[in-house]
Design an enzyme around this catalytic site. Sequence first.
Site, PDB file in Angstrom:
ATOM      1  N   SER A 151      25.523 -36.639 -11.516  1.00 21.37           N
ATOM      2  CA  SER A 151      25.423 -36.585 -10.063  1.00 21.37           C
ATOM      3  C   SER A 151      26.785 -36.499  -9.395  1.00 21.37           C
ATOM      4  O   SER A 151      26.867 -36.253  -8.195  1.00 21.37           O
ATOM      5  CB  SER A 151      24.690 -37.831  -9.541  1.00 21.37           C
ATOM      6  OG  SER A 151      25.407 -39.014  -9.886  1.00 21.37           O
ATOM      7  N   HIS A 172      20.688 -31.066 -11.746  1.00 18.52           N
ATOM      8  CA  HIS A 172      20.679 -32.426 -11.215  1.00 18.52           C
ATOM      9  C   HIS A 172      19.336 -32.755 -10.585  1.00 18.52           C
ATOM     10  O   HIS A 172      19.005 -32.260  -9.512  1.00 18.52           O
ATOM     11  CB  HIS A 172      21.813 -32.591 -10.195  1.00 18.52           C
ATOM     12  CG  HIS A 172      21.873 -33.959  -9.596  1.00 18.52           C
ATOM     13  ND1 HIS A 172      22.113 -34.178  -8.260  1.00 18.52           N
ATOM     14  CD2 HIS A 172      21.691 -35.185 -10.157  1.00 18.52           C
ATOM     15  CE1 HIS A 172      22.081 -35.476  -8.027  1.00 18.52           C
ATOM     16  NE2 HIS A 172      21.821 -36.109  -9.158  1.00 18.52           N
ATOM     17  N   GLU A 184      18.940 -29.639  -8.140  1.00 18.63           N
ATOM     18  CA  GLU A 184      20.120 -28.829  -7.856  1.00 18.63           C
ATOM     19  C   GLU A 184      20.556 -28.129  -9.141  1.00 18.63           C
ATOM     20  O   GLU A 184      20.719 -28.784 -10.174  1.00 18.63           O
ATOM     21  CB  GLU A 184      21.272 -29.701  -7.337  1.00 18.63           C
ATOM     22  CG  GLU A 184      20.977 -30.355  -5.998  1.00 18.63           C
ATOM     23  CD  GLU A 184      22.044 -31.351  -5.585  1.00 18.63           C
ATOM     24  OE1 GLU A 184      22.357 -31.418  -4.391  1.00 18.63           O
ATOM     25  OE2 GLU A 184      22.546 -32.096  -6.462  1.00 18.63           O
ATOM     26  N   ASN A 222      24.707 -35.240  -2.689  1.00 20.10           N
ATOM     27  CA  ASN A 222      25.685 -36.327  -2.711  1.00 20.10           C
ATOM     28  C   ASN A 222      26.972 -35.976  -1.968  1.00 20.10           C
ATOM     29  O   ASN A 222      27.651 -36.862  -1.460  1.00 20.10           O
ATOM     30  CB  ASN A 222      26.003 -36.736  -4.149  1.00 20.10           C
ATOM     31  CG  ASN A 222      24.883 -37.571  -4.746  1.00 20.10           C
ATOM     32  OD1 ASN A 222      24.118 -38.207  -4.028  1.00 20.10           O
ATOM     33  ND2 ASN A 222      24.774 -37.568  -6.059  1.00 20.10           N
TER      34      ASN A 222
END
Length: 317
Positions: A151, A172, A184, A222
């Site tokens: 991540s 991800h 992702e 993130n």
Amino acid sequence: MASRALCRLGRASSQARWFGTSASLAAPIQRVTVVGGGLMGSGIAQVSAQSQHHVTLVDMNETLLNNAQTRIHNSLKRVAKKKYADNPKDGEDFVSQTMSRLSITTNAEEAASKTDLVVEAIVENLDVKQKLFRSLDKAAPASAIFASNTSSLPIADIASSTQRLDRFGGIHFFNPVPVMKLVEVIRTNETSQETFDALFAFGKAVGKHAVACKDTPGFIVNRLLVPYMMEAVRMLERGDASARDIDAAMKLGAGYPMGPFELSDYVGLDTTKFIIDGWAKKFPDNPLFQPSKMLNELVEQGKLGVKSGEGFYSYKK
């Protein structure tokens, strides 16, 4: 979450070529090896097996693997109860057939030797990930694709431990994997179009909404979420507003389901600190990535959020 901003035709065409999501030239992924039987790894193994892939789940010992199997089995029963509410027998068949496509082993090299895709979901430590992929690179067929579920770590840095830079990407998922709809798909400058297409197609095949992203810190979610949470902490440090008022403002004013401090406690303050410390080290001049004294002190005190019973809020009964 995928960006579809309006722009000039030439620019859009260029981006489409770079992010191309057509899987017409990519060989279908049928055999999947998932390394790491924790919450993320077992979730990835579950959705892969549910979508007709033959999955081998790898971890360090039988106890961890048995726990992962039990977790997957219980999760599948919950899915079946909801999906086949009117026909429990079909639900039982769904669970047993999915479990029949899942095998477990402690031998990562042997599992990788007969796979189409390796997905790594182990500890967020670059050295440990590189060591794993270095050993798997020698065992896996040249055609196999490697992907990390990291991540926060750069995919290119993880891939550098292998000789298959063109067949390495990021995929991800989000926790809990069986529930969260997003994945992702990340490509480095070395990731081939065929590899990217295959990973993107796999993401869709396991029932997720796949979005494309370059190998940028934190990818999409993130990269936006962690600086947002950190800026909330800085507001608290400066005394601009209380944690409860900041949370209330973002929920009632911005429509967020959770405020930044509630979210930080849920994610884990140690996890947030780990991510921001790594970014600050790699990009020391970016003000969004600067560490927080308050966050550091809370982590040092063992106040990690919900999982420890206290973070920005107390969860002790």
